[in-house]
Design a protein around this motif. Structure first.
Motif, PDB file in Angstrom:
ATOM      1  N   GLU A 154      12.395  -2.669  20.245  1.00 32.55           N
ATOM      2  CA  GLU A 154      11.742  -2.002  19.120  1.00 32.55           C
ATOM      3  C   GLU A 154      12.690  -1.048  18.405  1.00 32.55           C
ATOM      4  OE1 GLU A 154       8.138   1.170  18.340  1.00 32.55           O
ATOM      5  OE2 GLU A 154       7.822  -0.382  19.870  1.00 32.55           O
ATOM      6  N   GLU A 155      13.577  -0.418  19.174  1.00 35.50           N
ATOM      7  CA  GLU A 155      14.524   0.511  18.560  1.00 35.50           C
ATOM      8  C   GLU A 155      15.391  -0.185  17.518  1.00 35.50           C
ATOM      9  OE1 GLU A 155      16.844   2.310  21.595  1.00 35.50           O
ATOM     10  OE2 GLU A 155      15.118   3.232  22.623  1.00 35.50           O
ATOM     11  N   ARG A 156      15.714  -1.466  17.768  1.00 35.89           N
ATOM     12  CA  ARG A 156      16.589  -2.215  16.859  1.00 35.89           C
ATOM     13  C   ARG A 156      15.895  -2.503  15.541  1.00 35.89           C
ATOM     14  NH1 ARG A 156      18.378  -1.588  21.626  1.00 35.89           N
ATOM     15  NH2 ARG A 156      20.031  -2.889  22.506  1.00 35.89           N
ATOM     16  N   LEU A 157      14.559  -2.514  15.557  1.00 33.78           N
ATOM     17  CA  LEU A 157      13.799  -2.945  14.388  1.00 33.78           C
ATOM     18  C   LEU A 157      13.318  -1.793  13.510  1.00 33.78           C
ATOM     19  CD1 LEU A 157      11.669  -5.585  16.312  1.00 33.78           C
ATOM     20  CD2 LEU A 157      13.367  -6.121  14.545  1.00 33.78           C
ATOM     21  N   ARG A 158      13.506  -0.571  13.951  1.00 31.74           N
ATOM     22  CA  ARG A 158      12.908   0.567  13.234  1.00 31.74           C
ATOM     23  C   ARG A 158      13.642   0.954  11.955  1.00 31.74           C
ATOM     24  NH1 ARG A 158      11.968   4.358  18.564  1.00 31.74           N
ATOM     25  NH2 ARG A 158      10.140   3.255  19.398  1.00 31.74           N
ATOM     26  N   GLN A 159      14.900   0.561  11.840  1.00 34.40           N
ATOM     27  CA  GLN A 159      15.681   0.918  10.653  1.00 34.40           C
ATOM     28  C   GLN A 159      15.370  -0.066   9.534  1.00 34.40           C
ATOM     29  OE1 GLN A 159      17.911   3.679  10.634  1.00 34.40           O
ATOM     30  NE2 GLN A 159      16.904   4.077  12.592  1.00 34.40           N
ATOM     31  N   VAL A 160      14.730   0.401   8.457  1.00 29.50           N
ATOM     32  CA  VAL A 160      14.301  -0.485   7.372  1.00 29.50           C
ATOM     33  C   VAL A 160      15.091  -0.188   6.098  1.00 29.50           C
ATOM     34  CG1 VAL A 160      11.989  -0.703   8.347  1.00 29.50           C
ATOM     35  CG2 VAL A 160      12.441   1.050   6.622  1.00 29.50           C
ATOM     36  N   ASN A 161      15.183  -1.204   5.248  1.00 25.93           N
ATOM     37  CA  ASN A 161      15.922  -1.048   3.990  1.00 25.93           C
ATOM     38  C   ASN A 161      15.011  -0.877   2.796  1.00 25.93           C
ATOM     39  OD1 ASN A 161      14.985  -3.724   3.972  1.00 25.93           O
ATOM     40  ND2 ASN A 161      16.711  -4.431   2.731  1.00 25.93           N
ATOM     41  N   LEU A 162      13.738  -0.540   3.028  1.00 26.68           N
ATOM     42  CA  LEU A 162      12.807  -0.332   1.921  1.00 26.68           C
ATOM     43  C   LEU A 162      13.309   0.799   1.023  1.00 26.68           C
ATOM     44  CD1 LEU A 162      10.124  -1.294   0.767  1.00 26.68           C
ATOM     45  CD2 LEU A 162       8.980   0.468   2.148  1.00 26.68           C
ATOM     46  N   VAL A 187       8.473   6.569   0.342  1.00 28.52           N
ATOM     47  CA  VAL A 187       7.784   5.335   0.698  1.00 28.52           C
ATOM     48  C   VAL A 187       7.950   4.998   2.176  1.00 28.52           C
ATOM     49  CG1 VAL A 187       9.720   3.777   0.106  1.00 28.52           C
ATOM     50  CG2 VAL A 187       7.358   2.965  -0.045  1.00 28.52           C
ATOM     51  N   VAL A 188       9.115   5.271   2.764  1.00 30.31           N
ATOM     52  CA  VAL A 188       9.307   4.991   4.188  1.00 30.31           C
ATOM     53  C   VAL A 188       8.457   5.936   5.031  1.00 30.31           C
ATOM     54  CG1 VAL A 188      10.994   4.893   6.074  1.00 30.31           C
ATOM     55  CG2 VAL A 188      11.612   4.040   3.802  1.00 30.31           C
ATOM     56  N   GLU A 189       8.342   7.184   4.596  1.00 29.88           N
ATOM     57  CA  GLU A 189       7.493   8.134   5.319  1.00 29.88           C
ATOM     58  C   GLU A 189       6.048   7.659   5.342  1.00 29.88           C
ATOM     59  OE1 GLU A 189       8.003  11.809   3.318  1.00 29.88           O
ATOM     60  OE2 GLU A 189       9.972  12.250   4.200  1.00 29.88           O
ATOM     61  N   ILE A 190       5.561   7.185   4.201  1.00 31.38           N
ATOM     62  CA  ILE A 190       4.178   6.715   4.132  1.00 31.38           C
ATOM     63  C   ILE A 190       3.994   5.464   4.992  1.00 31.38           C
ATOM     64  CG2 ILE A 190       2.424   5.748   2.593  1.00 31.38           C
ATOM     65  CD1 ILE A 190       3.542   7.535   0.385  1.00 31.38           C
ATOM     66  N   LEU A 191       4.945   4.544   4.939  1.00 33.20           N
ATOM     67  CA  LEU A 191       4.836   3.336   5.752  1.00 33.20           C
ATOM     68  C   LEU A 191       4.854   3.690   7.238  1.00 33.20           C
ATOM     69  CD1 LEU A 191       4.635   0.265   5.713  1.00 33.20           C
ATOM     70  CD2 LEU A 191       7.137   0.167   5.743  1.00 33.20           C
ATOM     71  N   ARG A 192       5.637   4.673   7.620  1.00 32.97           N
ATOM     72  CA  ARG A 192       5.650   5.124   9.011  1.00 32.97           C
ATOM     73  C   ARG A 192       4.267   5.634   9.416  1.00 32.97           C
ATOM     74  NH1 ARG A 192       9.944   8.148   8.877  1.00 32.97           N
ATOM     75  NH2 ARG A 192       8.901  10.102   8.363  1.00 32.97           N
ATOM     76  N   GLY A 210       2.138   3.661  12.207  1.00 32.05           N
ATOM     77  CA  GLY A 210       2.252   4.362  13.479  1.00 32.05           C
ATOM     78  C   GLY A 210       3.533   4.021  14.217  1.00 32.05           C
ATOM     79  N   PHE A 211       4.429   3.292  13.564  1.00 31.29           N
ATOM     80  CA  PHE A 211       5.717   2.934  14.158  1.00 31.29           C
ATOM     81  C   PHE A 211       6.771   3.950  13.725  1.00 31.29           C
ATOM     82  CE2 PHE A 211       4.301  -1.773  13.615  1.00 31.29           C
ATOM     83  CZ  PHE A 211       3.385  -1.618  14.641  1.00 31.29           C
ATOM     84  N   GLY A 212       7.772   4.160  14.562  1.00 30.28           N
ATOM     85  CA  GLY A 212       8.811   5.154  14.271  1.00 30.28           C
ATOM     86  C   GLY A 212       9.842   4.647  13.287  1.00 30.28           C
ATOM     87  N   LEU A 213       9.411   4.260  12.111  1.00 31.93           N
ATOM     88  CA  LEU A 213      10.315   3.695  11.112  1.00 31.93           C
ATOM     89  C   LEU A 213      11.192   4.769  10.486  1.00 31.93           C
ATOM     90  CD1 LEU A 213       7.742   1.368   9.293  1.00 31.93           C
ATOM     91  CD2 LEU A 213       9.289   0.768  11.164  1.00 31.93           C
ATOM     92  N   ALA A 214      12.380   4.380  10.101  1.00 27.71           N
ATOM     93  CA  ALA A 214      13.300   5.289   9.416  1.00 27.71           C
ATOM     94  C   ALA A 214      14.107   4.482   8.398  1.00 27.71           C
ATOM     95  CB  ALA A 214      14.237   5.968  10.413  1.00 27.71           C
ATOM     96  N   ARG A 215      14.509   5.156   7.348  1.00 24.84           N
ATOM     97  CA  ARG A 215      15.324   4.497   6.329  1.00 24.84           C
ATOM     98  C   ARG A 215      16.717   4.249   6.901  1.00 24.84           C
ATOM     99  NH1 ARG A 215      18.691   6.492   2.142  1.00 24.84           N
ATOM    100  NH2 ARG A 215      18.850   5.046   0.376  1.00 24.84           N
ATOM    101  N   LYS A 232       0.838  -1.206   0.000  1.00 26.36           N
ATOM    102  CA  LYS A 232       0.000   0.000   0.000  1.00 26.36           C
ATOM    103  C   LYS A 232       0.869   1.251   0.000  1.00 26.36           C
ATOM    104  CE  LYS A 232      -3.519   2.470   2.692  1.00 26.36           C
ATOM    105  NZ  LYS A 232      -4.393   2.434   3.893  1.00 26.36           N
ATOM    106  N   ALA A 233       1.890   1.262   0.856  1.00 25.63           N
ATOM    107  CA  ALA A 233       2.788   2.423   0.921  1.00 25.63           C
ATOM    108  C   ALA A 233       3.485   2.642  -0.417  1.00 25.63           C
ATOM    109  CB  ALA A 233       3.817   2.214   2.031  1.00 25.63           C
ATOM    110  N   ALA A 234       3.917   1.557  -1.047  1.00 25.14           N
ATOM    111  CA  ALA A 234       4.606   1.677  -2.334  1.00 25.14           C
ATOM    112  C   ALA A 234       3.678   2.227  -3.409  1.00 25.14           C
ATOM    113  CB  ALA A 234       5.155   0.315  -2.748  1.00 25.14           C
ATOM    114  N   ALA A 235       2.440   1.748  -3.427  1.00 23.86           N
ATOM    115  CA  ALA A 235       1.481   2.239  -4.424  1.00 23.86           C
ATOM    116  C   ALA A 235       1.200   3.721  -4.229  1.00 23.86           C
ATOM    117  CB  ALA A 235       0.197   1.425  -4.332  1.00 23.86           C
ATOM    118  N   LEU A 236       1.024   4.144  -2.982  1.00 13.45           N
ATOM    119  CA  LEU A 236       0.764   5.558  -2.708  1.00 13.45           C
ATOM    120  C   LEU A 236       1.962   6.426  -3.089  1.00 13.45           C
ATOM    121  CD1 LEU A 236      -1.049   5.221   0.741  1.00 13.45           C
ATOM    122  CD2 LEU A 236      -2.077   5.934  -1.435  1.00 13.45           C
TER     123      LEU A 236
END
Length: 479
Positions: free
Chosen positions: A217-225, A244-249, A253-258, A52-56
């Motif tokens: 949770e802090e260890r998991l927030r860094q994504v390679n999308l 795309v990472v901003e939209i997925l965040r 509602g998770f504090g995801l970051a590239r 969904k995030a990628a499509a948006l």
């Protein structure tokens, strides 16, 4: 059953006409018919949100027509809500680093989007699983990102369950604060403790687990999308990569970051091994607590029987009236399974080669199931066991008085050798050691009572010294 024909690089195959999956999924279903275990539902949920995030993002930057993007978004939302999960048919154990799961999701979303647009399943000229649903993506950035998102969700749930268990144990710590009993080391009588202190120790161990999981949770927030195949971002628009990472965040509602280094984040799976280690450590503590509860409640007539566990079901098909500690037994089994899963995760994480780890499906299966099982185990232990535990205060007192371990409290007054002699005499006679101490005129009953007060026996210092003036020395409170 009627069929449609789809093609791939290996040729043509017939696909059930009503199926939302396609030829890539069919081949994977046949190739990996190994366990019958489905892909974890939370991973499907997370993959749907990634799509969904990628499509948006692709629609925002003009790479996807709004009509196509809208249909993909709707299909992804339905999949995230649990619809079409029966169409995710690949086995949890699969080669290809998760490619088969990614393609299964791509095909289901594409065919559902085609249906939304009024087309016929398999007509990929309308919505294509790769050119549209997978636009700007690779399994190698989609799958690890989705695994992180799913793990964050389940880590939060486990953290909450551990907090509930901690609260239940702390309540028992307070309830049992004044119940004195014999402590045990190496399963042998030691010095007195309160039952509340034992439960307080359990609560403290669970509190540490809660803190570890909270920080995990802090260890998991860094994504390679956005990193696509090897983390370089080849074939992905720069605008898409950052959006795309901003939209997925926003969607999660998770504090995801590239990730700062997406090549590294694509290569390595040590983060999952680290988080699994936290879960494994919590499993170790739950197994210890469950074992203690079984031991303390053993009998109830021919064992320790110092506590009574809630009766939740009949325990025997042959022995009338028997009730077993089934909740602690279940918790122990879950803990052992989690420990085994951690070994598998460590081995899989260590087996990645060069730019990718091919064994992410094994990591995903074990990590997500371990998180889920531990959440259930912690909640059930709190709700069906700990909250209903009762203390048998009379039994605690009986075993304390019968134990020779209390002599340790008198050793500072008697000396080690004389105290040992009193223990041997008590063992030979079968009489309580405190009774012999009075009989030999070493202590009065009042002095023994002063020494054996719970607050004296279970706090730092020499028990009773403040009340036994004849033992006081010029140095203060040393006997």
């Amino acid at each position: 059953m009627s069929y449609r024909v789809e093609k791939d690089l290996l040729g043509e195959r017939e696909i059930p006409r009503e199926a939302y999956y396609g030829i890539h999924t069919l081949r994977a279903k046949e190739n990996f018919a190994v366990s019958g275990i489905p892909v974890h539902r939370e991973l499907i949920w997370a993959l749907a949100l990634v799509k969904k995030a990628a499509a948006l993002a692709n629609m925002e930057i003009g790479l996807l027509e709004p009509r196509i993007a809208g249909a993909i978004v709707q299909a992804a939302e339905e999949l995230a809500r649990g619809q079409w999960h029966d169409q995710i048919v690949v086995d949890a154990f699969q080669g290809g680093a998760g490619t088969s799961t990614n393609m299964n999701v791509n095909e289901v979303i594409a065919n559902r989007a085609i249906e939304i647009l009024g087309g016929t399943k398999g007509d990929y000229s309308l919505v294509h699983p790769l050119d549209h649903v997978n636009l700007g993506q690779s399994t190698n950035d989609v799958y690890p990102t989705a695994l992180r998102v799913a793990a964050i969700k389940l880590v939060r749930e486990l953290s909450q369950a551990m907090a509930v268990l901690q609260g239940a144990l702390q309540a028992k710590e307070k309830e049992f604060a004044s119940i004195l009993k014999i402590g045990r080391t190496q399963l042998q009588d030691a010095v007195p403790v309160t039952l509340g202190q034992e439960f307080g120790a359990y609560a403290e161990a669970v509190a540490r687990d809660w803190w570890r999981l909270y920080k995990a949770e802090e260890r998991l927030r860094q994504v390679n999308l956005g990193g696509t195949a090897v983390g370089t971002g080849l074939n992905a628009s720069r605008r898409y990569i950052f959006r795309v990472v901003e939209i997925l965040r926003e969607l999660t509602g998770f504090g995801l970051a590239r990730a700062e280094n997406t090549v590294e984040a694509t290569q390595n799976a040590d983060i999952f091994a680290e988080v699994s280690g936290f879960v494994k450590t919590a499993a170790v503590n739950l197994a210890k607590i469950a074992g203690d509860l079984r031991l303390l409640s053993s009998g109830p007539r021919a064992g320790l029987g110092e506590i009574v566990l809630p009766k939740v079901q009949a325990g025997s098909s042959i022995m009338p009236g028997k009730v077993n500690p089934v909740i602690p037994e279940m918790v122990t089994q879950v803990a052992y399974q989690v420990m085994a899963g951690d070994v598998a995760i460590n081995m899989a994480a260590a087996s990645g080669q060069l730019e990718l780890n091919a064994f992410l499906p094994l990591i995903a299966h074990n990590l997500l199931h371990s998180l889920e099982m531990m959440t259930g185990a912690a909640r059930l232990l709190a709700e069906k066991c700990v909250r209903g535990i009762q203390a048998d205060e009379a039994r605690c007192r009986q075993l304390l008085e019968a134990s020779q371990g209390v002599i340790t409290a008198f050793a500072p007054y008697l000396g080690y050798e004389k105290a040992t002699a009193m223990v041997l005499r008590a063992a030979r006679s079968g009489r309580p050691v405190t009774e012999l101490l009075v009989e030999e005129g070493l202590f009065t009953r009042e002095e023994i009572e002063a020494i054996l007060k719970p607050e004296e026996l279970t706090t730092p210092g020499v028990a009773g010294v403040r009340h036994l003036k004849r033992f006081l020395t010029r140095e203060g409170d040393k006997p």
